[in-house]
Each structure stands twice: as C-alpha cells, then as structure tokens.
Design an enzyme around this catalytic site. Structure first.
Site, short mmCIF file in Angstrom:
data_model
loop_
_atom_site.label_atom_id
_atom_site.label_comp_id
_atom_site.label_asym_id
_atom_site.label_seq_id
_atom_site.Cartn_x
_atom_site.Cartn_y
_atom_site.Cartn_z
N CYS A 114 12.73 -19.80 24.86
CA CYS A 114 11.45 -19.29 25.35
C CYS A 114 11.11 -17.85 24.91
CB CYS A 114 11.39 -19.43 26.87
SG CYS A 114 9.70 -19.51 27.50
N GLU A 141 -13.47 -14.07 46.05
CA GLU A 141 -13.42 -13.76 47.48
C GLU A 141 -12.11 -13.07 47.85
OE1 GLU A 141 -15.85 -17.66 49.21
OE2 GLU A 141 -13.75 -17.32 49.77
N GLU A 180 13.93 -25.40 29.00
CA GLU A 180 14.69 -24.28 29.57
C GLU A 180 15.08 -24.61 31.02
OE1 GLU A 180 12.27 -20.77 29.65
OE2 GLU A 180 13.94 -19.45 30.22
N LYS A 190 20.16 -16.94 26.46
CA LYS A 190 18.86 -16.31 26.18
C LYS A 190 19.04 -14.81 25.92
CE LYS A 190 14.20 -16.39 28.27
NZ LYS A 190 13.48 -16.86 29.48
#
Lengths: 569, 569
Positions: free
Chosen positions: B148, B421, B37, B112
């Site tokens: 994708c 942390e 992609e 897409k």
C-alpha cells in the site's frame, strides 16, 4: 521558570503572558527565564499545526517577542520560549520548537528531536524532528535546551549535551497528568541531569485542555540527582532559583551523537554579582487523592472557563457519582455557579431525594426538583415501551431536562458517569450520558468512593462542612430505573470489576494473562464482552479529564466494528 | 487477485476466506494468488495491534495457513497474504506484514516500509518499518511484494525492485475510498509499474469498517503503464489475469536503495503450459454520483451487518436528507429492514407528512406516524422553555422516540445529518444527532441533492419507481422547529456555504487564502466561527462513511477548547 497556563490558539494572549512573567522574573533578578513547551500556541494544538495561517501567526508572534521584551525592560535576560515553527530551520517542515531570545533577537532555535506518537500523542502527524543542538553561553555558563519527550527516551540530545559539555540543561515541557506520574518524572529528571553532568531546570505547563490536565511540577535537579527546587502542582507559579554554576568544563562542538552542536555566545563572562536568596522550600508532594482531586478540579474549571461557561448544571440522584461531581464543581467554580437538579421518578427511593437535598445544604449549590413522571408517561404510553426500553426513557427524559435548562440558562451540562460504568457500558446513551463535560469519566468507581471519603476528611481537617452526605457514600449503588434495582444485580462487585478493568483496559492484557492473574474465566469473558460491546457508547460520550495511564479517548483507540474477543484459547 | 472483505478481528473467518478464495483461484488455473493488506486481521485494527494476544493469534493463524492450503489442494500455488506480525522479523516490533506461502511453508515475509501517519492513518503508532525486500522466483519469474503506502511515497521498495530487477510487482492494499481517488490510484500504479520496469498487480480490500469504506478497485497495470485488467468497485471479486512475463532480465541482490534484497527460488523454471484465457474486460469506471452512492451503501450495509443489526429506524421529515438516507438504507438492506417514522409537531407543514408518506409508498419501507406534541408539551410546560430551548426539545423528543423504538425492536438508529450541517453545527445534539450511524455525515448538502436526482434518474433508466419524492428535492430546506422557519434564515445559500466549507475544512485554508479565493470577509468570519464552535457537537456525533478527502472524525483532529480564529490580519 514560568509555570504558566498557555491557552490553545490564543497566540496574542500567550505572548502577553510571556512578557508579563518575564518582567516579573527579571524584577526578581533572573538572568534566564524559561517557559513551557509550545507556550506561545498552547498544547496540544492538534491539526492547527497543519494549518499554514496558524504556523505563520506563531512565527510572527515569536519574531515580535524579542523587541517587545527589550521594550519591557527584559533585553538583558535570556528568555526560552516554546513555539510552533514552520520552514525557518534546516530543511522544511513544521517544528515543535523552542527559541532562545536575547537583546532584541532570536539568538537560537531548538527543534524537538523525539516526537511522541503513543498514548495521547500524535506528534509524527505534525512535526519534523530536529537534529541541531545550540548551546548558549550566558555569563560564562553553557546552557543547552531540550523539549519534553527528548528526556523520556534514552540517547538523544541530553546524552549529546553531556558529551559536548554544558553547565545547565533547560527542559521545556507539556506533560499530561497521570496518577503518580510526578514520581516517575522526578526520577527521570535526576537520571538525565546525571547524564548531562549538569543541573536540569524542568519547566512545565499547567492547566486543563479538553481531556488533558497539565499539572506543572516544575523542578530543578542537580547533576548529582538532588532536588534543588520544586513548584506546586496545578497552579501557575514563578519558580526563581539561584544556581551556582561552574562554567569551567572542557567543551567541544560539531557532530556529537548525531547532533550538530553549535555554541552561541550571548552575555560576557563572568557572572554579574547578585544577592543570593535563600532556596525556596520544595513543594510538598500531594497524596494520591489530593493529586487526583486537584487534576479533576483543574480539568473541569478550565474546560468551563476556557469555553465561556460561567455555570454548570447536573442531575443529583443522591448517589455517590453525582455527589462527587457536584463537590468537584463547587470546588472548581464555587457553589453559586453550580445548579443541581433532582429528577425523581416513580422508582426513586426516598433517600435519593433526601441525600440530594442534603448535598445541596452541605455545599450551598442551587437545588431544584423536576419530577419526570409526566414526560416518561407521555413516551411510554404512546410507544408502548416496557423493560429496558422504559428504563432508558427515564434516563433520556432526565437528559432532555438538563439540556433544556442548559439551553435556557447557558449552563454547561455535566455527565456523572465514572470509568467503570463507561467501560462496561452501564449507562444510557443520550440519557445519563448527556453532557458537555464528564468530570469523573476516567475515575474508577472504587476511586470515586475514596475521593469522597478523602474530600470529606479534608473538610473535617479544615473545620468545614464535609460536602458529601454519608448516606451517598455508604448506600449500595443503584441506577433506580426499576423497583429495587441494584448495580450488583448486573455487575460484579466493584473491587473485583475495577481490578479486571485495570488489567484489561489499562494493562491491555489478553485472556491467558488475565487467567494467570487469578480471575475466573467466566468473569473475564463476561467483563471483556461488556467492555468491547460498549465501544459505540464511549465514542459519543462527552470529554472528561484523564487521570489514568490509559483513559478512554485518544489514549485507547479501538474499532467499533470489531469481531475480536479475548477468549479461552 | 482476491478482492475480499476481511472482517476486523475475525481471524478464523478471514483465514477460512483465504482458503476458500485460494481454492477458487487455483481451480481457475492461478499460479499466484494475492490477498489484500492485513487480510488476516482486517484493516484498520487500531489499538488491537498493540495487544500481545491479538498479534500472537495473527501469527498463529498465519503459521497454520500453509499446511491448510496444502490440504485444500493449493500447495503448488504461491499465496501472498497480509497479516500482523510481532517479533518474527529482523529486530523486534509489530509489523504490517505480507507473507508468501508455498508448499506448506512461509517462504518469505515482507514488512511494510512506508507507514502512513496522516489523514485517517496512525501507523507510526503501531508498526516498525521493514527494510528487507524478498523477491520470490516462481517458474522463472521474479516477483516482488510491497504494501500500500509503499507505492504512495517516492523512493522506497519499488525503486529498489526496479534497480534489483524483477518481472512482476504484487502490491497488497487497504486503501480507503475518497471521491475520485480511483483516478489518482490508476495514475500512481502506472507510474510505479514504470519505475519497476514490470507489471504491477494491485490487489485491494473491499467493504466497510466503521467510518471507512474500502472500494476495491484492484487492477493490473503493465510496465508501460497500460491498464491490463481492473476489478469493479465495492464488491468482492476474483480477478484472474494471464500475464506473459519474460523472466529474462539481469538480476542482482544485496543492499539496494537501503533494502536488503534477497531472492527465494520457489518453483522450477520454466513456466508450465496453460490454456490462455481471453482478457477480462476492465470494469467501467463509475460516475461520481454512482461511486459515492456505492460507497454510502457499502458503508451503511457493512456497519449494520457487521455489528449484528438486521434493521434500521430513522425519522422521516419529508426533507431531502431523510429521504436520501431512507433510499440508501433501502438499497443497502432492503425495504423490509427499514422503518421510517414521521414525527410531526405543531410546526410541521402538511407537505412534511405527505412527502414522507410518499417516500414510504415509493420505496416500500415500513412507515409509522408518532406525533410529538404530548411529549413536547410535558417538557415545555414544566420547565417553561421558549425560543431555541423549545426548538431543541422538539428535536430531542424525536431522538427519545427513535431510541425507544430501537430499544424495543433492536433497530439501528440512523442520523440524517449532512456534512454542511455538521460543519456549522446546524443540528440539535441528542436530538436529530441521535443515532448509531450517520450515513451522509460526510456528504455536503449540495451533493445530497445531486445524489437524490441521480438515484431517481437511475431508477427511471431501469424502469423502476424513483424512490425520492420530487417535493423533497425541490422544496426549500427547513428544520420546521418554528413557524415558517427556513435554513436560509440562518445560513448562507448552500452552494456558497459548501464552497467555503470545502476550502476551509477540506483545504485547511486560512483567512487570507479564503479572501483571495473571492469570498467576502464577513461571510468567511461568520462561517469559520460557526465551524469552530461546533467542534463539541461533532465529537459526540455518530460515525458515518467517509467520502471526502477530509471527513470529520479521525481525518480532522481539532481541539474543542480552542481560542484560535481565522480573522482579518
């Protein structure tokens, strides 16, 4: 129209606020009270929208409101309030919603149709768009409700309301401040009111939330595009307006322009008699500088107060940036809450100390002097640093001092950088870039000067002492990190720099466009390279108030690792 | 399948790469070569997608490619390559596109369809979805192309390909690494291949880009859901696979499942004869620790190299975090490129220095000692700091030292903080938080220990010296900012802390859910408060490799100014 400051995440406090302002409005004779977009949750709530517990709490507060409004004596009023919905509507999903409350019940819900997903907005990440369009009939008057972006896109619910027929459109908003956006907004509201063939009541959020400031600017526009009323910017305000509405059109329901239009009768015809009041004068529009100053004061004040800071500390170099930030802080929080620290080095000029001291005298802020030579010597001596490395140590020692004072006394540290510097990376990361908030990070350098002159002139007008020393405005800018250093040694003239930055950063123009705009190719390549390479610094820079069309931050999202450069084709 | 590392913004370099790998594939007998992609622009390009000059450059590179492929002797091959399109398709808009190149021409373009807009993705901000679905006929074999996210959502183009009939689906991807995502991916590709009734060739990007690592994991899955071939993770790899495809189904065109399906004949039937090769063995799946280590090494190496750094500098405290970061840096860049600095204070234990020195011995990194007492005394004495303010000055002096060395010698500074942390704010802003990159910022503390043990065991297996001193792994963690300080003084046990953080941060669970999961109410309120209040620190923290489902950064977007707290209902 309740132009209120809703606090992000404070659902209980925001619900109390809805009750309090509704009561005020009803006492003032209002039949309908409207609150801003997401007035119950604050705006924007970002990923809190995805958390089930948060959405459930928003629903619970909303569901409790109608009963509480009745108890508060507002049961006869129609109250429109923005809230976050989840799974109560047609189909599942999280919704940017507005509820219509009346007589102890939620009588209608509207789900925002147009979801902005550009600039600072990510609403497709959170919300499912709505497709139903309730119209409530109040004393014979047909009222439609829409939300913010719904009026910024052509087509959509206002067109449907126009086609279906209604007498009033209530638009609830949370519209982030940008320079001159109020002019655009007024024209837009007029256009949509014409499209609806009915007046539009535009009610907007006010207050600062991280990098955004909501300026309010609530207004009523007639169907003929005439301004009926307008609230002042940057302050909470109850705008009560009498509207003589016909309630005599031909109406229809059903599938209109893709919306499922349904009417909800609420209060019997006809309109009860009331004592008409004289129209409130529309708030005077502010000058550009006054508006920007108002936004910056609001953004700084609200960031400090909403995050629990009673005071701020900042470095005072005697230069224009720190002077303007100090003046803003004094306007936002009062001189007693502002702590200025002069941190001279071996390279500091005499005027850097005297101008800083004069600023303190003029404004009354707390002033102390902390020389940095001992600290700088400790680092430079042990590490053997010279040149840029040594310059940066000076800036970083100042950062450590400010953070030490913040840790000791609980001050919020302010970073003094302006947008031009931030753009080209003319700052020391962990040095002058240290801070919890950066009030002028979105203000181009040339505008910093204009603001200083404007603020001093305002003081003169009011018979007060101008806060900013003339020396700070007039001297050539310098970081004073080596002898005789001037900004102009490494940067173009700020007028030119800001022009190029405006075209490249805000305008997103490519090389050919910039050449066509008349800038020399070498200058463009130089500036563009500096801007692109400074991305890593901007990522770690403190938040600060957005005032331009495209601020650094969520407005402009670029990779750090980025091999693309605008260049000669 | 060319599993390549495409560099964001380097259009010319990426086009060269397409030529180079196509030639290799053709020399190896490939009839079809597929790239990931957006292989021409890199991924994600973020707001570069909105810049006209960038889109135009992507189009221009793409348009030049077919001719260049012919010149390179690849004119007979079909090459599928991802690129950014603007205004070439049906209707206007910026597109996440894949082009099919053959015989000197662009013979088809696919846009897409499903645009991810969750987690780290903002594709609605940039792209217009496609609705046409070209199928190319290559030697009698019908080949469909999707991108994708198209396979991560039910319905959509693969279902349409199944309905229309095709013999092979090529899916081009840029799928960011997350722990265990490879298992999910394999199952998904198998499901979609079954839906298409044809094998799926899944080709994926590899390499690090800011906070994301693309792990590759390209594969071919048969229509029956059997793994035919799989590339190794985290490395560039040309996966050449022989597929015996029928080319005998019944096909149809037209409007299928909302797509405009069109077939493009490219190469004549039947398939030319070729010498079939033995199937390549599928790459062995990596263990969890090996996979995470691979991602962290890739992320750090690519951030350093792609941003022009040849070396790194980091503080070595003798603790587990700095030891693991140092070992990662040595694996990523080689010991000669890693500079470790021990910066002891009056409160540093003997073992903090000896463990740091031992780490240097074991790994061969450059090791120096810079005591901080002189600098700390200069600040603490002049400002009169005590308690937390004094502790923070120690951490900040270390930050100034590292930045000084970076300025002097051009090293990239690494910050050593872990995710636990960072979550609870157990770090000093502008102190240990200083850095250009934070390699383990998305690694929970308990996983830091597992990685250390795993890396040492790997060294043992290979007969090498384990890099991390046993003392660093086994001693109780401490920031050593005051005498006898231990993390456990102010934090819960890390096993428990990480469990709650996983549920709260990654799971986004509310108070009632957390109680139901069995945690004590007081513990939850305490941890949640710490996490919420540390948001301002995270905003200024350096970028670092994402390895979890939800990293701090663009995965989790919360306001700093935020009154919402999960609490007892």
């Amino acid at each position: 129209m309740a132009q209120v400051d809703a606090r992000v995440g404070d659902l209980a406090g925001n619900a109390e606020q809805v009750l309090r302002w509704s009561r005020r409005a009803v006492e003032d004779g209002a039949h309908l009270v409207a609150f801003p977009e997401l007035a119950l949750t604050g705006y924007p709530v970002e990923d809190l929208a995805l958390r089930e517990s948060f959405a459930a709490a928003s629903r619970a507060e909303l569901d409790a409101l109608p009963g509480r409004l009745v108890e508060a004596g507002c049961g006869d009023a129609v109250v429109v309030v923005g809230y976050l919905d989840r799974d109560s509507g047609v189909g599942a999903g999280v919704r940017n919603a507005a509820a219509v409350l009346h007589g102890g019940r939620v009588v209608a819900r509207y789900f925002k149709h147009h979801l902005p997903n550009y600039g600072v907005f990510d609403e497709f990440r959170y919300f499912t768009p709505g497709s139903t369009l309730p119209i409530v009939r109040v004393h014979g008057v047909e009222v439609g409700v829409v939300i913010c972006e719904d009026i910024w896109q052509d087509g959509g619910p206002v067109a449907a309301l126009g086609e279906a027929g209604c007498d009033l459109v209530v638009c609830v908003n949370a519209s982030p401040y940008e320079r001159a956006k109020d002019d655009e907004r007024g024209a837009l509201v007029a256009r949509r009111a014409a499209e609806a063939g009915a007046p539009m009541a535009y009610v907007a959020l006010v207050g600062g939330q991280d990098e955004l400031v909501f300026d309010g600017d609530s207004m009523v526009m007639s169907g003929a595009g005439e301004l009926v009323a307008r609230a002042p910017q940057f302050v909470e305000h109850l705008l009560v307006v009498d509207l003589d509405l016909p309630g005599d059109a031909t109406y229809r329901d059903g599938d209109i322009a893709g919306f499922d239009v349904r009417r909800v009768p609420l209060l019997p015809d006809p309109v009860p008699s009331y004592e008409s009041r004289p129209p409130a004068p529309a708030a005077e529009p502010l000058s550009d500088e006054a508006e920007v100053w108002g936004a910056l004061v609001t953004g700084l004040r609200d960031y400090a107060h909403k995050n629990g800071f009673a005071s701020v500390v900042l470095g005072l170099s005697g230069g224009i940036d720190s002077s303007v930030v100090a003046a803003l802080a004094v306007d936002a929080l009062g001189a007693a809450a502002v702590h200025g620290v002069s941190m001279p080095s071996a390279y500091s000029s005499d005027h850097s100390r005297s101008d800083a001291a004069e600023l303190a005298d003029r404004t009354g802020l707390h002033y102390t002097v902390q020389p940095i030579e001992a600290m700088v010597d400790a680092f430079v001596g042990q590490l053997g640093l010279t040149g840029l490395a040594e310059e940066n140590v000076q800036a970083r020692c100042r950062g450590v001092i400010l953070m030490g004072l913040s840790n000791k006394d609980g001050h919020l540290v302010l970073a003094n950088g302006n947008k031009s510097e931030l753009a080209v990376g003319y700052s020391t990361i962990y040095g002058d870039a240290v801070g919890g908030f950066a009030p002028i990070k979105d203000v181009p350098k040339t505008l910093v000067w204009s603001l200083a002159r404007w603020r001093n002139a305002e003081a003169d007008k009011r018979g007060e002492t101008p806060p900013i020393p003339v020396g700070s405005i007039e001297k050539p800018p310098s970081a004073e990190l080596r002898p005789g250093q001037l900004d102009s040694d490494s940067l173009p003239d700020y007028e030119l720099l800001d022009a190029v930055l405006n075209d490249y950063v805000e305008g997103d123009r490519g090389f050919a466009d910039l050449v066509a705009a008349g800038y020399p190719a070498e200058l463009i390549e130089n500036i563009v390279r500096m801007v692109d390479r400074a991305e890593f610094k901007r990522r770690q820079y403190p938040p600060g108030t957005k005032i331009t069309r495209k601020g650094f931050g969520r407005d402009r999202r670029l990779p750090i690792t980025n091999a693309w450069r605008e260049h000669t084709p």
